[in-house]
Design a protein around this motif. Structure first.
Motif, short mmCIF file in Angstrom:
data_model
loop_
_atom_site.label_atom_id
_atom_site.label_comp_id
_atom_site.label_asym_id
_atom_site.label_seq_id
_atom_site.Cartn_x
_atom_site.Cartn_y
_atom_site.Cartn_z
N SER A 69 34.84 -54.83 -17.70
CA SER A 69 34.55 -55.51 -16.30
C SER A 69 34.95 -56.86 -16.19
O SER A 69 35.21 -57.36 -15.02
N ALA A 70 34.47 -57.77 -16.98
CA ALA A 70 34.71 -59.00 -16.83
C ALA A 70 36.33 -59.41 -16.43
O ALA A 70 36.53 -60.24 -15.76
N GLU A 71 37.11 -58.65 -17.14
CA GLU A 71 38.53 -58.81 -16.87
C GLU A 71 39.10 -58.31 -15.59
O GLU A 71 39.74 -58.97 -14.76
N LEU A 72 38.23 -57.11 -15.19
CA LEU A 72 38.62 -56.74 -13.72
C LEU A 72 37.81 -57.60 -12.76
O LEU A 72 38.61 -57.63 -11.52
N GLU A 73 36.96 -58.17 -12.93
CA GLU A 73 36.40 -59.20 -12.02
C GLU A 73 37.20 -60.42 -11.84
O GLU A 73 37.32 -60.80 -10.77
N ARG A 74 37.90 -60.92 -12.87
CA ARG A 74 38.76 -61.78 -12.97
C ARG A 74 40.06 -61.64 -12.12
O ARG A 74 40.45 -62.33 -11.16
N ARG A 75 40.50 -60.35 -12.45
CA ARG A 75 41.58 -59.67 -11.65
C ARG A 75 41.27 -59.80 -10.11
O ARG A 75 42.35 -59.96 -9.20
N TRP A 76 40.19 -59.14 -9.65
CA TRP A 76 39.82 -59.27 -8.33
C TRP A 76 39.86 -60.68 -7.70
O TRP A 76 40.25 -60.78 -6.49
N TRP A 77 39.32 -61.69 -8.41
CA TRP A 77 39.37 -62.98 -7.77
C TRP A 77 40.81 -63.64 -7.84
O TRP A 77 41.01 -64.13 -6.78
N ARG A 78 41.67 -63.29 -8.79
CA ARG A 78 43.23 -63.62 -8.65
C ARG A 78 43.67 -62.99 -7.36
O ARG A 78 44.32 -63.50 -6.59
N ALA A 79 43.55 -61.71 -7.05
CA ALA A 79 44.05 -61.15 -5.69
C ALA A 79 43.48 -61.90 -4.60
O ALA A 79 44.13 -62.02 -3.57
N ARG A 80 42.25 -62.28 -4.46
CA ARG A 80 41.67 -63.00 -3.49
C ARG A 80 42.25 -64.08 -3.28
O ARG A 80 42.37 -64.70 -1.98
N VAL A 81 42.62 -64.83 -4.37
CA VAL A 81 42.83 -66.14 -3.86
C VAL A 81 44.47 -66.33 -3.76
O VAL A 81 44.73 -67.02 -2.84
N ARG A 82 45.20 -65.40 -4.07
CA ARG A 82 46.53 -65.04 -3.67
C ARG A 82 46.60 -64.81 -2.19
O ARG A 82 47.21 -65.17 -1.45
N GLU A 83 45.66 -63.74 -1.90
CA GLU A 83 45.73 -63.44 -0.54
C GLU A 83 45.25 -64.53 0.42
O GLU A 83 45.75 -64.72 1.51
N THR A 84 44.19 -65.41 -0.20
CA THR A 84 43.82 -66.64 0.68
C THR A 84 45.26 -67.56 1.00
O THR A 84 45.25 -68.10 2.03
#
Length: 235
Positions: A69-84
Protein backbone atom coordinates in the motif's frame (compact mmCIF):
# COMPACT_ATOMS: atom_id res chain seq x y z
CA UNK A 1 -25.50 3.33 30.47
CA UNK A 2 -25.44 6.36 32.77
CA UNK A 3 -22.48 8.38 33.94
CA UNK A 4 -20.69 8.56 30.59
CA UNK A 5 -19.49 11.92 29.33
CA UNK A 6 -21.46 13.14 26.31
CA UNK A 7 -18.16 13.68 24.49
CA UNK A 8 -15.29 11.28 25.17
CA UNK A 9 -12.98 11.85 22.21
CA UNK A 10 -11.88 14.51 19.76
CA UNK A 11 -10.66 13.23 16.39
CA UNK A 12 -8.75 15.44 13.97
CA UNK A 13 -8.23 15.54 10.27
CA UNK A 14 -4.55 16.17 9.50
CA UNK A 15 -3.59 18.47 6.61
CA UNK A 16 -5.48 21.75 6.70
CA UNK A 17 -6.83 21.09 10.18
CA UNK A 18 -4.03 20.03 12.52
CA UNK A 19 -1.00 20.71 10.33
CA UNK A 20 -0.26 22.77 7.23
CA UNK A 21 2.57 23.17 4.75
CA UNK A 22 5.07 25.89 5.62
CA UNK A 23 4.75 27.37 2.13
CA UNK A 24 2.15 27.02 -0.64
CA UNK A 25 2.37 23.81 -2.64
CA UNK A 26 2.96 25.73 -5.86
CA UNK A 27 5.96 27.53 -4.38
CA UNK A 28 7.55 24.26 -3.27
CA UNK A 29 6.82 22.45 -6.53
CA UNK A 30 8.11 25.35 -8.60
CA UNK A 31 11.27 25.88 -6.55
CA UNK A 32 12.24 22.21 -6.65
CA UNK A 33 11.33 21.83 -10.33
CA UNK A 34 13.72 24.60 -11.34
CA UNK A 35 16.63 22.43 -10.20
CA UNK A 36 15.54 19.93 -12.86
CA UNK A 37 15.06 22.38 -15.71
CA UNK A 38 11.30 23.00 -15.42
CA UNK A 39 10.20 26.63 -15.03
CA UNK A 40 6.53 26.93 -14.06
CA UNK A 41 5.02 29.86 -12.10
CA UNK A 42 3.99 28.98 -8.56
CA UNK A 43 0.53 30.52 -9.02
CA UNK A 44 -0.23 28.24 -11.97
CA UNK A 45 1.00 25.21 -10.06
CA UNK A 46 -1.17 26.12 -7.07
CA UNK A 47 -4.26 26.42 -9.25
CA UNK A 48 -3.52 23.22 -11.14
CA UNK A 49 -2.78 21.25 -7.99
CA UNK A 50 -6.10 22.28 -6.46
CA UNK A 51 -8.01 21.06 -9.52
CA UNK A 52 -6.06 17.82 -9.90
CA UNK A 53 -6.23 16.92 -6.21
CA UNK A 54 -9.97 17.63 -6.00
CA UNK A 55 -10.72 15.41 -9.01
CA UNK A 56 -8.37 12.56 -8.07
CA UNK A 57 -9.63 9.15 -6.92
CA UNK A 58 -9.03 8.31 -3.25
CA UNK A 59 -5.49 7.22 -2.42
CA UNK A 60 -6.63 3.92 -0.91
CA UNK A 61 -5.72 0.36 -1.89
CA UNK A 62 -7.94 -2.24 -0.19
CA UNK A 63 -6.58 -5.72 0.30
CA UNK A 64 -2.92 -4.72 0.01
CA UNK A 65 -0.28 -5.22 2.68
CA UNK A 66 0.98 -2.07 4.38
CA UNK A 67 4.23 -2.30 2.44
CA UNK A 68 2.49 -2.71 -0.91
CA UNK A 69 0.00 0.00 0.00
CA UNK A 70 2.85 2.40 0.80
CA UNK A 71 4.33 1.86 -2.66
CA UNK A 72 0.93 2.32 -4.32
CA UNK A 73 0.37 5.51 -2.31
CA UNK A 74 3.68 6.80 -3.58
CA UNK A 75 2.73 5.96 -7.19
CA UNK A 76 -0.59 7.73 -6.67
CA UNK A 77 1.24 10.89 -5.65
CA UNK A 78 3.67 10.61 -8.55
CA UNK A 79 0.73 10.56 -10.95
CA UNK A 80 -0.89 13.58 -9.28
CA UNK A 81 2.35 15.59 -9.40
CA UNK A 82 2.87 14.72 -13.07
CA UNK A 83 -0.73 15.73 -13.83
CA UNK A 84 -0.27 18.99 -11.94
CA UNK A 85 2.70 20.05 -14.06
CA UNK A 86 0.99 19.02 -17.28
CA UNK A 87 -2.10 21.02 -16.32
CA UNK A 88 -0.03 24.06 -15.32
CA UNK A 89 2.24 24.00 -18.37
CA UNK A 90 2.02 21.21 -20.92
CA UNK A 91 5.43 22.21 -22.29
CA UNK A 92 7.31 21.93 -18.98
CA UNK A 93 10.28 19.61 -19.46
CA UNK A 94 12.27 17.96 -16.67
CA UNK A 95 15.84 16.79 -17.00
CA UNK A 96 14.91 13.94 -14.63
CA UNK A 97 11.32 13.83 -13.40
CA UNK A 98 11.88 10.72 -11.27
CA UNK A 99 14.74 12.38 -9.38
CA UNK A 100 12.60 15.49 -8.92
CA UNK A 101 9.71 13.46 -7.57
CA UNK A 102 11.97 11.51 -5.20
CA UNK A 103 13.17 14.79 -3.73
CA UNK A 104 9.63 16.16 -3.47
CA UNK A 105 8.33 12.98 -1.82
CA UNK A 106 11.09 13.03 0.78
CA UNK A 107 10.55 16.75 1.42
CA UNK A 108 6.91 16.25 2.41
CA UNK A 109 7.88 13.35 4.67
CA UNK A 110 9.87 15.73 6.89
CA UNK A 111 8.75 18.19 9.53
CA UNK A 112 10.69 20.95 7.74
CA UNK A 113 7.86 21.03 5.18
CA UNK A 114 5.09 21.28 7.77
CA UNK A 115 4.00 23.21 10.83
CA UNK A 116 1.25 22.92 13.40
CA UNK A 117 -1.80 25.04 12.78
CA UNK A 118 -1.98 28.13 15.02
CA UNK A 119 -3.20 27.20 18.48
CA UNK A 120 -2.89 23.46 17.82
CA UNK A 121 -0.48 22.61 20.62
CA UNK A 122 -2.44 24.65 23.15
CA UNK A 123 -5.68 22.95 22.12
CA UNK A 124 -4.21 19.46 22.27
CA UNK A 125 -2.67 20.01 25.69
CA UNK A 126 -5.91 21.43 27.11
CA UNK A 127 -8.04 18.61 25.69
CA UNK A 128 -5.66 16.05 27.20
CA UNK A 129 -5.83 17.89 30.52
CA UNK A 130 -9.62 17.58 30.34
CA UNK A 131 -9.16 13.81 29.96
CA UNK A 132 -10.57 13.60 26.48
CA UNK A 133 -9.14 10.96 24.17
CA UNK A 134 -7.49 12.33 21.04
CA UNK A 135 -7.06 10.67 17.67
CA UNK A 136 -6.25 11.47 14.06
CA UNK A 137 -8.34 10.20 11.15
CA UNK A 138 -6.96 11.32 7.82
CA UNK A 139 -6.75 10.42 4.14
CA UNK A 140 -3.00 11.14 4.38
CA UNK A 141 -0.62 8.38 3.29
CA UNK A 142 1.65 6.37 5.59
CA UNK A 143 4.15 9.21 5.95
CA UNK A 144 1.82 10.81 8.51
CA UNK A 145 2.75 8.80 11.61
CA UNK A 146 6.50 9.53 11.46
CA UNK A 147 5.67 13.11 10.53
CA UNK A 148 3.55 13.54 13.67
CA UNK A 149 6.45 12.14 15.69
CA UNK A 150 8.82 14.66 14.14
CA UNK A 151 6.37 17.44 15.00
CA UNK A 152 6.33 16.26 18.62
CA UNK A 153 2.63 15.43 18.95
CA UNK A 154 2.26 11.74 18.05
CA UNK A 155 2.29 10.67 21.71
CA UNK A 156 -0.85 12.71 22.41
CA UNK A 157 -3.05 10.51 20.21
CA UNK A 158 -4.65 7.22 21.22
CA UNK A 159 -4.95 6.25 17.56
CA UNK A 160 -3.96 7.42 14.09
CA UNK A 161 -6.21 5.91 11.42
CA UNK A 162 -5.31 6.08 7.74
CA UNK A 163 -6.79 4.57 4.56
CA UNK A 164 -4.05 1.92 4.64
CA UNK A 165 -5.42 0.78 8.02
CA UNK A 166 -9.11 0.84 7.16
CA UNK A 167 -9.11 -0.19 3.51
CA UNK A 168 -11.26 2.89 2.93
CA UNK A 169 -10.93 6.66 2.77
CA UNK A 170 -13.19 9.53 3.71
CA UNK A 171 -16.02 10.09 2.97
CA UNK A 172 -16.66 6.34 3.45
CA UNK A 173 -18.14 5.51 6.83
CA UNK A 174 -15.84 2.50 7.19
CA UNK A 175 -12.79 4.57 8.10
CA UNK A 176 -14.72 6.36 10.87
CA UNK A 177 -15.93 3.05 12.29
CA UNK A 178 -12.39 1.64 12.31
CA UNK A 179 -11.11 4.70 14.17
CA UNK A 180 -13.86 4.65 16.80
CA UNK A 181 -13.49 0.89 17.29
CA UNK A 182 -9.83 1.49 18.10
CA UNK A 183 -10.84 4.10 20.66
CA UNK A 184 -13.54 1.86 22.09
CA UNK A 185 -16.24 4.51 22.16
CA UNK A 186 -19.54 5.09 20.39
CA UNK A 187 -19.53 7.37 17.36
CA UNK A 188 -22.03 9.78 18.93
CA UNK A 189 -19.61 10.48 21.79
CA UNK A 190 -16.96 11.81 19.44
CA UNK A 191 -16.20 15.18 17.85
CA UNK A 192 -14.56 15.30 14.43
CA UNK A 193 -12.58 18.40 13.52
CA UNK A 194 -11.99 19.03 9.83
CA UNK A 195 -11.82 21.64 7.09
CA UNK A 196 -13.56 20.08 4.06
CA UNK A 197 -17.32 20.38 3.72
CA UNK A 198 -18.04 16.95 2.24
CA UNK A 199 -14.98 14.84 3.00
CA UNK A 200 -14.78 15.86 6.67
CA UNK A 201 -17.91 17.55 7.94
CA UNK A 202 -20.76 15.90 6.04
CA UNK A 203 -19.19 12.43 6.15
CA UNK A 204 -18.47 12.56 9.89
CA UNK A 205 -22.02 13.73 10.58
CA UNK A 206 -23.38 10.85 8.50
CA UNK A 207 -21.18 8.48 10.50
CA UNK A 208 -22.76 9.74 13.72
CA UNK A 209 -19.98 12.04 14.98
CA UNK A 210 -20.29 15.71 15.89
CA UNK A 211 -18.44 17.74 13.21
CA UNK A 212 -16.63 20.99 13.94
CA UNK A 213 -15.47 23.16 11.03
CA UNK A 214 -11.97 24.37 11.84
CA UNK A 215 -12.45 27.20 9.34
CA UNK A 216 -14.94 28.78 11.75
CA UNK A 217 -12.26 29.13 14.45
CA UNK A 218 -9.80 32.00 14.64
CA UNK A 219 -7.24 29.43 15.83
CA UNK A 220 -7.44 25.90 17.21
CA UNK A 221 -6.94 27.37 20.68
CA UNK A 222 -10.70 28.08 20.59
CA UNK A 223 -11.54 24.39 20.16
CA UNK A 224 -11.58 23.24 23.83
CA UNK A 225 -14.19 25.85 24.75
CA UNK A 226 -16.33 24.77 21.80
CA UNK A 227 -16.09 21.12 22.85
CA UNK A 228 -16.99 22.07 26.42
CA UNK A 229 -20.05 23.97 25.18
CA UNK A 230 -21.11 20.96 23.11
CA UNK A 231 -20.76 18.69 26.14
CA UNK A 232 -23.05 20.96 28.16
CA UNK A 233 -25.56 21.06 25.32
CA UNK A 234 -25.65 17.26 25.09
CA UNK A 235 -25.68 16.58 28.83
Amino acid sequence: MTGLRPIQAVVFDAAGTLIRTREPVGATYGRMARAYGAEVPASRLDEAFGRIFAAAPPNVHPGETLADSAELERRWWRARVRETFRAADGMAAFSDFDAFFDRLWDHYACAEAWELMPGAREALDELVERRLMLAVLSNFDQRLRPLLRQLGIHHLFEAVTLPSDAGAAKPARQIFDVCLKRLGIANHRCVYVGDRAEEDLASSRTAGLHPIDVRQLATLAELPALVEALEKELA
